[in-house]
Write a protein that holds these residues in place. Structure first.
Motif, PDB file in Angstrom:
ATOM      1  N   LYS A 423       8.256  29.700  51.458  1.00 54.51           N
ATOM      2  CA  LYS A 423       6.919  28.773  51.255  1.00 54.51           C
ATOM      3  C   LYS A 423       6.149  28.948  52.469  1.00 54.51           C
ATOM      4  O   LYS A 423       5.014  29.246  52.647  1.00 54.51           O
ATOM      5  CB  LYS A 423       7.151  27.560  50.812  1.00 54.51           C
ATOM      6  N   TYR A 424       6.853  28.761  53.572  1.00 54.09           N
ATOM      7  CA  TYR A 424       6.337  28.379  54.782  1.00 54.09           C
ATOM      8  C   TYR A 424       5.498  30.179  55.304  1.00 54.09           C
ATOM      9  O   TYR A 424       4.102  30.164  55.674  1.00 54.09           O
ATOM     10  CB  TYR A 424       7.123  28.374  55.807  1.00 54.09           C
ATOM     11  N   ALA A 425       6.254  31.039  55.092  1.00 54.98           N
ATOM     12  CA  ALA A 425       5.862  32.401  55.271  1.00 54.98           C
ATOM     13  C   ALA A 425       4.666  32.696  54.421  1.00 54.98           C
ATOM     14  O   ALA A 425       3.755  33.428  54.685  1.00 54.98           O
ATOM     15  CB  ALA A 425       7.018  33.538  54.935  1.00 54.98           C
ATOM     16  N   ASP A 426       4.592  32.026  53.232  1.00 58.22           N
ATOM     17  CA  ASP A 426       3.260  32.440  52.211  1.00 58.22           C
ATOM     18  C   ASP A 426       2.316  31.595  52.612  1.00 58.22           C
ATOM     19  O   ASP A 426       1.111  32.241  52.915  1.00 58.22           O
ATOM     20  CB  ASP A 426       3.784  31.896  50.928  1.00 58.22           C
ATOM     21  N   LYS A 427       2.196  30.373  53.156  1.00 59.29           N
ATOM     22  CA  LYS A 427       1.370  29.885  53.813  1.00 59.29           C
ATOM     23  C   LYS A 427       0.623  30.219  54.992  1.00 59.29           C
ATOM     24  O   LYS A 427      -0.554  30.294  55.534  1.00 59.29           O
ATOM     25  CB  LYS A 427       1.909  28.203  54.295  1.00 59.29           C
ATOM     26  N   ARG A 428       1.668  31.072  55.863  1.00 53.43           N
ATOM     27  CA  ARG A 428       1.066  31.689  57.056  1.00 53.43           C
ATOM     28  C   ARG A 428       0.602  33.165  56.798  1.00 53.43           C
ATOM     29  O   ARG A 428       0.190  33.926  57.674  1.00 53.43           O
ATOM     30  CB  ARG A 428       2.309  31.784  58.260  1.00 53.43           C
ATOM     31  N   ALA A 429       0.420  33.614  55.573  1.00 49.26           N
ATOM     32  CA  ALA A 429      -0.062  34.850  55.043  1.00 49.26           C
ATOM     33  C   ALA A 429       0.827  35.974  55.865  1.00 49.26           C
ATOM     34  O   ALA A 429       0.193  36.748  56.415  1.00 49.26           O
ATOM     35  CB  ALA A 429      -1.525  34.993  55.265  1.00 49.26           C
ATOM     36  N   SER A 430       2.213  35.568  55.896  1.00 50.45           N
ATOM     37  CA  SER A 430       3.039  36.544  56.825  1.00 50.45           C
ATOM     38  C   SER A 430       3.075  37.864  55.939  1.00 50.45           C
ATOM     39  O   SER A 430       3.326  37.902  54.754  1.00 50.45           O
ATOM     40  CB  SER A 430       4.477  36.114  56.840  1.00 50.45           C
ATOM     41  N   PRO A 431       2.998  39.053  56.709  1.00 54.53           N
ATOM     42  CA  PRO A 431       3.015  40.373  56.022  1.00 54.53           C
ATOM     43  C   PRO A 431       4.746  40.770  55.777  1.00 54.53           C
ATOM     44  O   PRO A 431       4.887  41.534  54.957  1.00 54.53           O
ATOM     45  CB  PRO A 431       2.532  41.317  56.930  1.00 54.53           C
ATOM     46  N   VAL A 432       5.422  40.108  56.707  1.00 52.72           N
ATOM     47  CA  VAL A 432       6.931  40.686  56.789  1.00 52.72           C
ATOM     48  C   VAL A 432       7.680  39.675  56.926  1.00 52.72           C
ATOM     49  O   VAL A 432       7.402  38.739  58.005  1.00 52.72           O
ATOM     50  CB  VAL A 432       7.106  41.689  57.878  1.00 52.72           C
ATOM     51  N   ALA A 433       8.942  39.461  56.570  1.00 57.88           N
ATOM     52  CA  ALA A 433       9.916  38.359  57.025  1.00 57.88           C
ATOM     53  C   ALA A 433      11.179  39.193  57.182  1.00 57.88           C
ATOM     54  O   ALA A 433      11.458  40.236  56.359  1.00 57.88           O
ATOM     55  CB  ALA A 433      10.334  37.464  55.677  1.00 57.88           C
ATOM     56  N   ILE A 434      12.063  38.792  58.264  1.00 53.64           N
ATOM     57  CA  ILE A 434      13.183  39.235  58.602  1.00 53.64           C
ATOM     58  C   ILE A 434      14.486  38.455  58.438  1.00 53.64           C
ATOM     59  O   ILE A 434      14.302  37.002  58.295  1.00 53.64           O
ATOM     60  CB  ILE A 434      13.266  39.646  60.220  1.00 53.64           C
ATOM     61  N   ILE A 435      15.425  38.762  57.706  1.00 52.97           N
ATOM     62  CA  ILE A 435      16.540  37.961  57.361  1.00 52.97           C
ATOM     63  C   ILE A 435      17.846  38.777  57.882  1.00 52.97           C
ATOM     64  O   ILE A 435      18.240  39.814  57.531  1.00 52.97           O
ATOM     65  CB  ILE A 435      16.432  38.126  55.896  1.00 52.97           C
TER      66      ILE A 435
END
Lengths: 492, 492
Positions: A423-435
């Motif tokens: 959700k945080y990544a979404d709010k930040r308009a993140s293009p990519v997440a690393i897991i």
């Protein structure tokens, strides 16, 4: 704490009429101002930054705009002095030009950009702090200085992204208007009241049309509400002169100048004004600033009490939809002209000056309205936290990404709920997440999620062609930066 | 005017304690801030620009720095509200974090840069308006957030031009100090006065040395003027604990941590503080920020009333000559730490926060002191005016130069005295002057004068090797831009 009960909590509110600016609203304005500053600098203008605070004495208590004589400043007393926040960038320039007159080069070309403050009643779209962005030349009497400012204004507009053809800079001259008033028999000291009515009437041409202005030049005008505004009481012949002036614009600058010359024939000041207009047009067209960019237009009458010679206004000519859904020209985004009395207040000496002020918020709104600011999703790559014990590894990942110039961050909230991280990544308009969790660290890999593609797939989940597209990739740890770069490049 | 006699002229002065910034002073600061903003942005921080004005209620009336409890703000009354100029960028952040808490991402990383105002007595080097440049993370309890800020601070310093080895970021933890006070038997509510004296004494280590601090920990200290400062009245054993803390720094971070662990053994808060220090050092060294850049240093005790956990300070380690001619370390240019109570004022909810503030003027002074800002003569090329009738030609020349990206301007003062034009060029630090009169226009050429070389020749006129060097060139009109470019390139 015991004192919590006694003291009520302060309210967390922006003061009335002020604004907070977040993220792109700040950086896009800064980028636009940097472009304008580069043009000003290329024209030989030097930066000046005065303090926000001036003595009320140096500032003068009121704004120069005659339409709002009671518009105030924010002021307070400090010991014996009254201090105030500047209400524009011209008054501080006048103070500086007087204070440092023995040290500054003459002519002094300076630019300034920054906030100014107005103690106005707050209202919709009316703010008590806003940016101005000015360039002025102090100590140059020649209209070449005015022509230079007009050319520079055109360059500024194109530099920030207004296409040629989407703007026009209209130039007029206060002296021509004075000449017209003289020819109309309105030049005596005893005609002050009539002149005031005439000037205000001309300024209303846009809103009232020729018939409305003509009524105000004559006996007066009753508006839609039934209120009656007393007119200037001009004769038909006098009114014809004024209306003739307002309608003097012809297809070419030369024809307009010729028409104006006819209108002011016999008035020395009017003739001088027309000659100045002609000279400015000649200087500009010799440099390639033709009527596709800069035109002579007698309908420009701005800040009448303030200007003494050439006046100019930049108008954006493309249409936008206003708040009532009507199409209209975007309108004015900058203006200026020649003024001679500001430094005289301090020194008694008349110093010729000319300058321009760009309406920063208006111009920024225009760039947004036309899509000239492509506010690319500047959200950061998010490295999620699967296992707090690996925090050093996660921070090392973002360090590598940043070294490659990629905006990125580790999720620093409570990592327990992974949904919150997404959700945080979404709010930040993140293009990519690393897991990366225990398994990934054991295998020496990371999972890389293309969040833009992931969102598209989710939206189109029912369509066959989207069904099997992967949006998550497992790559070896040492390929992480390259893969992120490839995904970002692919996203555009 | 008749009114001139009655009304005395206003004084053209900068208000006391305020400053005007000219030319490079403005642009060099802007360039430095842009570089820092780019680093902040790369770390995922978002820009925030609040208004200069806050309600006094939201701001709180006083600065948090315990050393100056009476330091004030500029405030005034507006209708029912009291308004004030912000005194730092942290108080507005606290207001924003409370006001927009449902909309902002959490954690919220934000940066802000801009002027702040302090209603202090003006003094040498003490200004009432100055820039701050902050980055803070609100809502992250993990010390990973503090470590990130330290790494980012190191990156900022290198980005603006401070070489690695010329700075060190010292990290300490407020909890360790609390633990030391507890071990020294100074933790009770009734020991408030003693704790205050001890904290102020530690803060004076730089100035008084260990012996001076020891005196203040004991009975008290008589200074050079004979004035006596009452001490904390600690026993020898208690004082030894405090002095031991101040001298706990060892050659390696691990050794320092081990020494601190010994000192706070038995104090839970002290043990927690040491563990945090150890964790920060571990996170940073894993990312490559070793002790050549970031060190654990128990002597850092800043803003004691304000911080609740890690504190840090960036110090420039190269020497400069101070105003008394003595060599000394340049000293601190930035600092920050963890604070938890600011948002609580508004919401009652404790929100963990950590951040850094860069001293913009100090850092800029450091860059200038070390020649890291090569303030290239950014003076414009001056096109002189030999014949006013050719003004359009002169303006066309500068238009061409500007189109080629060369800063240039036409002389716009009264052209009659050519000497004045050259004096003006000198004052503007112009690298090149262009001269063209009737002869040149007839021949289709221009004269181009290399003013830098000309000045060198004038200085060395008696030397044989300089005698015959030309500094003025005649080139055909269409070669003007190329020749100016060649001269500028040659000047470097």
């Amino acid at each position: 704490m015991a004192s919590d009960k006694k003291q009520p909590r302060p309210k967390a509110v922006t003061p009335k009429g002020f604004q907070d600016y977040f993220g792109a609203d700040v950086t896009e304005r800064a980028a636009m101002l940097a472009k304008i500053a580069a043009v000003y600098h290329r024209y030989g203008f030097d930066a000046l930054e005065t303090s926000a605070v001036e003595t009320v004495e140096a500032l003068g208590k009121f704004l120069p705009d005659v339409d709002r004589p009671n518009e105030g400043v924010f002021a307070w007393q400090e010991d014996a002095d009254w201090l105030a926040l500047r209400y524009d960038l011209t008054a501080p320039l006048a103070r500086v030009a007087a204070q440092y007159r023995n040290d500054l080069p003459s002519p002094y070309r300076r630019y300034a950009m920054g906030p100014v403050w107005r103690n106005e009643k707050p209202g919709p779209g009316r703010f008590r702090q806003f940016y101005q962005c000015d360039a002025d030349t102090v100590g140059a009497a020649s209209v070449a200085a005015d022509a230079e400012i007009c050319a520079m204004l055109a360059d500024c507009l194109e530099e920030v992204g207004i296409a040629r053809g989407d703007y026009v800079i209209r130039v007029n001259n206060r002296k021509v208007l004075n000449g017209v008033l003289e020819v109309a028999g309105l030049s005596g000291d005893d005609k002050d009241a009539e002149r005031g009515i005439v000037l205000r009437a001309i300024d209303k041409l846009d809103r009232l049309g020729v018939a409305g202005v003509r009524a105000l030049l004559g006996e007066g005008r009753k508006d839609e509400s039934g209120d009656f505004t007393k007119g200037a009481g001009l004769s038909q012949a006098q009114a014809d002169v004024v209306i003739g002036f307002m309608e003097a614009k012809r297809d070419t600058g030369a024809a307009t100048v010729a028409r104006l010359a006819e209108l002011v024939a016999g008035s020395p000041i009017g003739v001088a004004g027309v000659a100045e207009l002609d000279e400015i047009a000649g200087l500009l067209s010799a440099q390639g600033y033709g009527p596709d960019r800069i035109v002579i237009d007698p309908s420009v009458v701005r800040g009448l009490g303030y200007y003494t010679g050439p006046v100019f206004e930049a108008e954006l000519t493309f249409e936008v939809t206003d708040e009532k859904g009507r199409l209209r020209n975007f309108g004015s985004v900058a203006g200026g002209g020649r003024y001679d009395d500001l430094v005289k207040r301090f020194t008694g000496q008349e110093v010729p000056a000319t300058g321009v002020s760009i309406g920063v918020d208006r111009l920024l709104a225009a760039l947004r309205a036309t899509g000239r600011i492509t506010s690319a999703s500047a959200g950061p790559v998010i490295v999620t936290v699967m296992d707090r014990a690996h925090m050093a590894d996660y921070q090392t990942m973002v360090a590598e990404l940043r070294k490659a110039g990629i905006r990125s961050e580790v999720y620093l909230g409570n990592p327990k709920n992974f949904g919150n991280q997404l959700k945080y990544a979404d709010k930040r308009a993140s293009p990519v997440a690393i897991i990366a969790g225990g398994d990934e660290f054991a295998k020496g890999v990371v999972q890389i999620k293309d969040l833009i593609l992931g969102a598209q797939i989710a939206k189109n989940a029912t369509l066959e062609e989207w069904k099997d597209r992967p949006s998550q990739y497992e790559v070896s740890r040492d390929q992480m930066v390259a893969k992120v770069r490839a995904i970002l490049d692919g996203q555009g």
